[in-house]
Design a protein around this motif. Structure first.
Motif, short mmCIF file in Angstrom:
data_model
loop_
_atom_site.label_atom_id
_atom_site.label_comp_id
_atom_site.label_asym_id
_atom_site.label_seq_id
_atom_site.Cartn_x
_atom_site.Cartn_y
_atom_site.Cartn_z
N CYS A 341 0.81 -1.22 0.00
CA CYS A 341 0.00 0.00 0.00
C CYS A 341 0.85 1.27 0.00
CB CYS A 341 -0.91 0.01 1.23
SG CYS A 341 -2.01 -1.40 1.35
N PHE A 342 2.15 1.12 0.25
CA PHE A 342 3.01 2.28 0.49
C PHE A 342 3.03 3.25 -0.71
CE2 PHE A 342 7.30 4.20 0.25
CZ PHE A 342 7.27 4.95 1.41
N GLU A 343 3.48 2.77 -1.87
CA GLU A 343 3.60 3.66 -3.03
C GLU A 343 2.25 4.08 -3.57
OE1 GLU A 343 6.17 2.55 -6.13
OE2 GLU A 343 7.87 2.10 -4.83
N ARG A 344 1.26 3.18 -3.50
CA ARG A 344 -0.05 3.50 -4.04
C ARG A 344 -0.72 4.64 -3.27
NH1 ARG A 344 -5.02 1.45 -2.62
NH2 ARG A 344 -4.07 -0.19 -1.37
N LEU A 345 -0.57 4.65 -1.94
CA LEU A 345 -1.27 5.63 -1.12
C LEU A 345 -0.43 6.85 -0.77
CD1 LEU A 345 -3.13 3.21 1.31
CD2 LEU A 345 -4.08 4.43 -0.62
N LEU A 346 0.90 6.70 -0.78
CA LEU A 346 1.76 7.80 -0.37
C LEU A 346 2.55 8.39 -1.53
CD1 LEU A 346 3.06 6.61 3.10
CD2 LEU A 346 1.28 8.25 2.58
N GLY A 347 2.09 8.16 -2.75
CA GLY A 347 2.78 8.71 -3.91
C GLY A 347 3.04 10.20 -3.83
N PRO A 348 2.03 11.03 -3.45
CA PRO A 348 2.25 12.48 -3.38
C PRO A 348 3.29 12.90 -2.34
CG PRO A 348 -0.10 11.97 -3.41
CD PRO A 348 0.63 10.68 -3.20
N CYS A 349 3.60 12.01 -1.40
CA CYS A 349 4.53 12.37 -0.32
C CYS A 349 5.93 11.79 -0.52
CB CYS A 349 4.00 11.88 1.02
SG CYS A 349 2.37 12.49 1.43
N LEU A 350 6.11 11.01 -1.57
CA LEU A 350 7.38 10.30 -1.72
C LEU A 350 8.57 11.24 -1.90
CD1 LEU A 350 6.60 7.12 -3.86
CD2 LEU A 350 7.11 7.29 -1.43
N ASP A 351 8.38 12.33 -2.64
CA ASP A 351 9.49 13.27 -2.83
C ASP A 351 9.95 13.87 -1.50
OD1 ASP A 351 9.55 12.88 -5.52
OD2 ASP A 351 8.27 14.59 -6.01
N ILE A 352 8.97 14.23 -0.65
CA ILE A 352 9.32 14.76 0.66
C ILE A 352 10.02 13.70 1.49
CG2 ILE A 352 8.41 15.78 2.79
CD1 ILE A 352 6.05 16.80 1.16
N MET A 353 9.53 12.48 1.43
CA MET A 353 10.13 11.39 2.19
C MET A 353 11.56 11.13 1.73
SD MET A 353 7.17 8.52 2.75
CE MET A 353 5.98 8.71 4.08
N LYS A 354 11.78 11.20 0.43
CA LYS A 354 13.12 10.97 -0.10
C LYS A 354 14.09 12.05 0.38
CE LYS A 354 11.71 8.39 -4.20
NZ LYS A 354 11.56 8.40 -5.68
N ARG A 355 13.62 13.31 0.40
CA ARG A 355 14.47 14.37 0.91
C ARG A 355 14.78 14.16 2.39
NH1 ARG A 355 11.07 17.79 -2.29
NH2 ARG A 355 9.94 18.50 -0.44
N ASN A 356 13.78 13.76 3.15
CA ASN A 356 14.00 13.49 4.58
C ASN A 356 14.94 12.32 4.79
OD1 ASN A 356 12.32 15.57 5.16
ND2 ASN A 356 10.58 14.32 5.81
N SER A 357 14.85 11.31 3.90
CA SER A 357 15.70 10.14 4.05
C SER A 357 17.17 10.50 3.79
CB SER A 357 15.26 9.02 3.08
OG SER A 357 15.52 9.37 1.74
#
Length: 374
Positions: A341-357
């Motif tokens: 469910c991760f990519e399907r539901l959190l697609g709009p937030c992935l860029d922010i998550m990648k920056r935080n990572s």
């Protein structure tokens, strides 16, 4: 600008979605053309069907004076049918009706527990709610040729298979076609109860068998009301997670529906460094302690976090093993989101998550270097 939603649009889209999920067409676009063409052709007025109201006594009730109940024999002609199913709003339901409780032997309860263990609808229920499910369900025996549910009827019960073989039949152009067969396990009948709509298919018993049934009122009180409370609770939790501010309300609602509650005791390991990632976590209550194994093989604490934090996303983003350990401090409650469910539901937030990572990796690398220099 105010946009008015046309009458009937919600019901039309809902019916189409249910049809797609039920038939799983190889080409959804061709299926959509056929579906909406058929809807247009069927818009002519039809005669209102005559419903026969049958008392519940006609199909038998569990023996309340005995610990061991009588199994109900499914009567294909004497089924209880409701003329119309009232719409259920869990937010307005403040009733405290007496809970349904059908007595069972230890052997029956053991079989029922095993039968419902893999049911997706019950996965998010709390332990006490699962006990309500077990109490509310009653056993029904079937024989070959019995119709458990008929297409077009109002929903009365939700069914979990205990034993036997069952064909799922859909009437198309007056011809009944088999679209699925249950072999000894599974569940059915929830769509009519969830969406307040007539049965979308018939289910016929092919062999002798038994089913566990839950009446509509119990299903709504336990499953729908608890799911509503869970969604509201998780929506409030997710609203306080900064990176999810970019999500629309309906996206947060979908995310809330996908979360599963997990509990951990003091010192229990939630994530183990080096393990494969199976999902990410949102901290619902309690405190967690984060550690890493440094190059010298020593475990070192990076910090602690409390309610509102999320963790475990790094391994999913990088598609790599877990990079840290996470332990519970005292009692901890988390909302777990599965990898699928991760990519399907959190697609709009992935860029922010990648920056935080990236910031997190820089921090841990700097911290490790500092430790080695000391």
């Amino acid at each position: 600008m105010n946009i008015e939603i046309p009458d009937g649009l919600g019901d039309l889209l809902r019916d189409f979605t249910v049809a797609v999920l039920r038939e799983r067409p190889p080409d959804i676009y061709d299926f959509a053309v056929r579906f909406f063409t058929k809807v247009r052709e069927n818009r002519r007025p039809k005669d209102v069907p005559m419903y026969v109201i049958v008392d519940d006594d006609d199909i038998g009730e569990p023996d309340k004076d005995s610990f061991k109940p009588k199994c109900q024999r499914l009567n294909r002609y004497g089924r209880r049918q409701s003329v119309s199913a009232e719409r259920y709003d869990p937010e307005e339901d403040v009733s405290d009706d007496e809970k349904a409780c059908h007595g069972k032997t230890d052997e029956q309860r053991e079989r029922l527990t095993e039968a419902v263990s893999g049911i997706l609808l019950f996965r998010a229920l709390e332990p006490e709610q699962m006990q309500d499910v077990l109490d509310a369900m009653f056993e029904t025996v079937v024989h070959p040729g019995d119709y458990v549910i008929r297409q077009g009827d109002d929903g009365d019960n939700f069914y979990v298979i205990d034993s036997g073989q069952y064909d799922v039949l859909v009437t198309v152009n007056g011809e009944e076609k088999r679209v699925h067969t249950f072999e000894g396990k599974g569940s059915f009948g929830e769509l009519a109860l969830l969406y307040n709509m007539p049965r979308s298919a018939s289910v016929m018993s092919v062999s002798h068998g038994s089913l566990w049934a839950m009446d509509r009122n119990s299903f709504r009180r336990i499953v729908l009301k608890s799911a509503f409370k869970k969604r509201k609770m998780y929506e409030e939790l997710l609203e306080n997670v900064p990176i999810l501010k970019s999500l629309e309300h309906y996206e947060r609602s979908n995310l809330a529906d996908a979360l599963v509650t997990k509990k951990y005791t003091d010192g229990e390991c939630i994530i183990r460094q080096g393990n494969e990632a199976d999902g990410m976590f949102f901290l619902e209550a309690g405190v967690i302690r984060v550690t890493i194994i440094n190059p010298d093989g020593e475990e070192e604490e990076l910090g602690q976090h409390s309610k509102g934090k999320y963790f475990g996303e790094l391994a999913l983003i990088e598609n790599q093993p877990r990079s840290a350990n996470v332990y519970a401090v005292d009692e901890v409650k988390v909302a777990f989101l599965e990898r699928e469910c991760f990519e399907r539901l959190l697609g709009p937030c992935l860029d922010i998550m990648k920056r935080n990572s990236e910031l997190y990796k820089q921090y841990t690398e700097q911290h490790s270097v500092k430790v080695n220099c000391e």
